[in-house]
Write a protein that holds these residues in place. Structure first.
Motif: not given
Length: 490
Positions: A386-390
């Motif tokens: 996961v690289g950040g929020k959507p």
């Protein structure tokens, strides 16, 4: 104070004889505001959010519409033309890397079915360049697309990944090295459809509109009612301090995005439309050692084998779409208007998401599903995290055809226009149409024909450095990795 909000201060109004009100500061409303203000027309732009262009996850310049094999050739030609205009105006917003289209063996599609459309698009691009050399923004027309047989990929897979790919073959090397060649039908296609940075578009529009005294930007402002008058519209609104105001505008543009129907309801204008909630997922693949093109793995929308879209950014970040209900699409995420209201009603859970209320569990779960969906095609992508929020938003679709992709503007009353874009590249077409409509109504003089560049002198004075720097600040403030704001392929 909010970074973006602090910059959107009140600006003095111009001496333009008319005032155009624009409701909605997304890509459409802000582009219309820029187009009009650059011509000296007085604009009042109302945006409920804290900053401009903060809607659906724009990531792809649809310079030919090749992501969507189900749409008509005419829509593809429209998207090609609109995309060329977009690159000419928003000159520092593209990520210049090609797009690879691959059809898995378990998909019913045939790669050869794509060829007539690609050849039509190539001929059209060639004609546009011959008409005006400034249209050559997608590389050489002869290179608009290239086909790759299995033997080509086997050869490329033996080569090292280049540090800075320049040729189509160099861009294809990481794909050739990372996919299971037995999984696909041939040929694979590489086409010059580039990336489009929502953060650099937002930066361009914000910085340009700040410089234009003919535009007054109202952020954190909610329009509460409309009243039609013989000479235009009375707009009632509530500002960031909850103060109530009214203003008269000679012409009104509804650019409310997915809430366009709410503005139609205020104006007592019935309209049929759909709204679809979508999300894309930010991932980080730290082991990635190559610059990737965008890759589209075709699939049947809404099924477990839905299209997978891999969009690259600098520093190992990738944005993922998976056209399944467990990833990008959502059960009950596509809704239609009814006889009582022009505004389709999303379920409360989607409304909560639109207010940024995602649970960490759902972010992790849906992002991991997107990673798994992509990993079935790209070796070792299961290492991504996961690289950040959507990136997410609700997208309006005028009418009742969910496959519509090229749309622009409609009119219901003489002094009321409605932006109905589905893709960002259509925003300029809406702005042009509104200029023409204002001239037809004798509200402004007939415009003198100009080049695209001369229509936007203020925006064209902005430097890439200033745009990228401000885009990084926007990304950071919105809670995204700043790598998503940085250019690739330049």
């Amino acid at each position: 104070m909010n970074l973006i909000e602090s910059k959107m201060t009140s600006l003095p109004l111009s001496d333009s004889p008319i005032t155009v009100g624009i409701i909605g500061g997304g890509i459409a409303g802000s582009t219309i505001a820029l187009r009009l203000a650059e011509q000296g027309i007085n604009v009042q732009l109302f945006e409920e959010g804290k900053s401009l262009v903060n809607g659906p996850p724009i990531c792809h310049l649809h310079a030919g519409g090749n992501l969507y094999r189900e749409i008509s050739d005419q829509q593809c030609l429209t998207l090609l033309t609109q995309s060329i205009d977009t690159l000419r105006v928003y000159q520092h917003t593209s990520n210049i890397r090609p797009t690879v289209i691959a059809i898995p063996c378990n998909d019913a599609g045939n790669p050869n079915d794509l060829l007539p459309r690609l050849e039509l698009l190539q001929r059209t691009y060639q004609a546009l360049v011959e008409h005006d050399l400034k249209n050559k923004v997608l590389g050489e027309p002869k290179d608009y697309f290239k086909l790759y047989q299995r033997s080509d990929l086997e050869r490329l897979a033996l080569q090292d990944n280049p540090s800075q790919p320049l040729t189509p073959d160099q861009w294809m090397i990481p794909v050739a090295k990372s996919i299971n060649l037995d999984q696909f039908k041939y040929p694979l296609v590489m086409v010059q459809e580039y990336g489009l940075s929502v953060f650099r578009i937002a930066a361009t529009l914000t910085l340009a509109l700040e410089k234009l005294t003919s535009c007054h930007v109202h952020t954190s402002t909610k329009v509460t009612s409309l009243a039609e008058k013989s000479t235009g519209w009375q707009v009632s609104y509530q500002d960031a301090t909850n103060q109530r105001h009214q203003i008269h505008v000679d012409y009104l543009v509804n650019a409310g995005g997915y809430r366009t129907g709410t503005i139609d309801d205020f104006a007592h204008i019935p309209r049929q439309r759909m709204v679809e909630f979508k999300a894309a997922y930010v991932t980080h693949w730290s082991q990635c050692d190559a610059q990737w093109p965008e890759v589209i793995f075709h699939g049947e929308r809404g099924t477990p084998n839905g299209m997978a879209q891999l969009t690259p950014y600098p520093d190992g970040f990738f944005q993922l779409h998976g056209m399944t209900q467990d990833i990008t699409l959502f059960k009950n995420g596509l809704v239609a208007s009814n006889a009582n209201s022009a505004q389709p009603q999303l379920d409360s859970s989607f409304k909560a998401k639109l207010q940024q209320h995602w649970s960490q569990q759902e972010i992790d779960q849906r992002t991991q599903r997107a990673i798994n969906h992509m990993a079935q095609f790209v070796n070792k992508f299961d290492q991504a995290t996961v690289g950040g929020k959507p990136l997410f938003g609700a997208q309006q679709i005028p009418g009742n055809d969910p496959t519509l992709r090229a749309a622009d503007v409609s009119y219901s009353h003489q002094r009321y226009a409605r932006s109905e874009i589905v893709k960002a590249s259509s925003a300029l077409s809406v702005a042009d149409a509104i200029i023409e409509q204002l001239a037809t109504l004798d509200l402004i003089p007939t415009p003198v024909p100009q080049t695209r560049e001369n229509e936007f002198p203020v925006a064209h004075q902005l430097s890439q450095h200033d745009i990228v720097s401000y885009a990084e600040k926007i990304a950071e403030e919105r809670g995204f990795p700043i790598s998503l704001a940085r250019p690739i392929g330049h």
